[in-house]
Design an enzyme around this catalytic site. Structure first.
Site, PDB file in Angstrom:
ATOM      1  N   HIS A 168       6.380   3.132  12.216  1.00 53.04           N
ATOM      2  CA  HIS A 168       6.751   3.941  11.043  1.00 53.04           C
ATOM      3  C   HIS A 168       6.338   5.408  11.229  1.00 53.04           C
ATOM      4  CE1 HIS A 168       8.349   2.606   7.016  1.00 53.04           C
ATOM      5  NE2 HIS A 168       8.209   3.899   6.807  1.00 53.04           N
TER       6      HIS A 168
ATOM      7  N   GLN B 289      19.193   1.133   6.319  1.00 49.08           N
ATOM      8  CA  GLN B 289      17.848   0.562   6.342  1.00 49.08           C
ATOM      9  C   GLN B 289      17.578  -0.121   5.003  1.00 49.08           C
ATOM     10  OE1 GLN B 289      14.743   3.328   5.602  1.00 49.08           O
ATOM     11  NE2 GLN B 289      13.169   2.164   6.672  1.00 49.08           N
TER      12      GLN B 289
END
Length: 383
Positions: free
Chosen positions: A278, A130
């Site tokens: 998220h 990521q």
């Protein structure tokens, strides 16, 4: 801890809560604002019912799924969960190992304690990376270079952090970098001696391994400040186009919620999007990914791979996501609780629990493979 006595992810969460000081538990468990978004993520899954088909031969069931040309043992992977090496020493390495041993993908967080190179040794070819882009483009380019040199097949660029979300629960609990040793924090640490002894035995606050080479210091507090001050908050589509030119592997955008953004992602040539809010940790009034997933699949499902995360706490949740068009699902807290509660074996136990729930739910609705799941009849209860 008797892992054989843990039967659900909620059981694992409670075991993790017993081990952690409140300030650490709340950081992982909490969400933005008053946590309406966090609650909505789970509530939207609970609003769906699946109408089963009976008299179907479900004696031979598989949950294997192919993603970007690679077959995995199940239809889910481990989402990036930042700072896991603080929750338990070598936490990211344990998660990467558990994923590799279980035959599912693992996305290393851009804010992990372990470095790209360390994860690459543990799970070569199985770990994604990521990217939290840096203000200095050369830093981002170097992170991508390191990922390529380590054999990372897929990079997921996080796009849903233009500004950090407010987290009052963290403020109330006393979360702060650098840590402030208030009487309450000290007392709470004493009440959780296992975690506290491990924290000090391994040197206290750990460094963020991927950012350390650029910070010009070995001080973990200064490295954390450096990352926070250098995370690029003004990414645009021009940046995505540059990453596409520079990264030769699979490119995924993580945090897409608007179908127009999904369309632009397809036009930019990315390989997939991870529909995500998220985990409810950034923008409280963002929709749950499961609410916008059907529209995004309608918009770009034939052009790129649509995946999702956020709010997934049971195997049956994944069946709902697949029925609405997702091609893969990622879980974050579910495996985080496992590694916190029981280390490597705890992470594997969480994966085993989820796989077992998927298998039973598939049998109960009359499906024998992930390819059958889009045919599930869903009812929305709107409770």
């Amino acid at each position: 801890m008797r892992l054989d006595k843990v039967f659900t992810i909620e059981d694992m969460r409670l075991q993790a809560k017993r081990r952690l000081p409140r300030v650490i538990f709340d950081f992982i468990d909490g969400g933005a604002g008053d946590e309406q978004g966090l609650d909505n993520n789970a509530a939207q899954f609970r609003n769906f019912r699946m109408v089963p088909h009976y008299l179907v031969d479900i004696s031979q069931r598989t949950q294997k799924q192919t993603l970007f040309g690679r077959e995995y043992s199940s239809m889910f992977g481990i989402a990036p969960t930042g700072y896991a090496g603080l929750w338990r020493p070598d936490g990211e390495l344990m998660l990467a190992q558990a994923a590799a041993d279980s035959g599912i993908p693992f996305i290393q967080s851009g804010s992990s304690v372990a470095s790209i190179e360390q994860i690459g040794k543990i799970a070569p070819g199985n770990a994604w990376f990521q990217l939290y882009a840096a203000r200095d483009p050369s830093m981002s380019d170097d992170l991508l270079r390191r990922a390529a040199d380590t054999g990372v097949p897929t990079v997921a660029i996080t796009v849903d952090l233009p500004v950090p979300g407010p987290r009052p629960r963290d403020s109330r609990s006393g979360w702060h970098i650098p840590p402030k040793m208030t009487p309450r924090i000290i007392w709470d640490g004493m009440r959780h001696p296992g975690w506290t002894m491990s924290y000090f035995r391994t040197g206290g606050l750990p460094s963020m391994g991927n950012w350390a080479p650029y910070a010009g210091t070995k001080d973990p507090i200064e490295i954390a400040k450096f990352m926070r001050g250098n995370t690029y908050s003004t990414q645009t589509w021009r940046d995505i186009e540059r990453y596409r030119r520079n990264w030769k592997g699979n490119l995924v955008l993580k945090g897409i919620l608007h179908r127009e953004d999904a369309r632009r992602a397809a036009e930019a040539g990315v390989d997939g999007i991870l529909v995500s809010n998220h985990g409810g940790r950034q923008f409280e009034r963002a929709p749950a990914p499961i609410e916008v997933l059907p529209g995004i699949v309608e918009e770009v499902g034939s052009k790129l791979t649509v995946m999702m995360d956020s709010g997934v706490s049971q195997g049956v949740d994944m069946l709902v996501a697949y029925a609405l068009g997702a091609k893969f699902v990622f879980v974050g807290r579910a495996t985080a609780w496992g590694v916190i509660a029981g280390g490597l074996e705890g992470a594997k136990r969480s994966i085993t629990i989820l796989k077992g729930q998927i298998d039973l739910a598939m049998g109960q609705v009359g499906c024998t493979s992930p390819g059958d799941l889009p045919n599930i009849t869903l009812l929305r209860t709107n409770r």
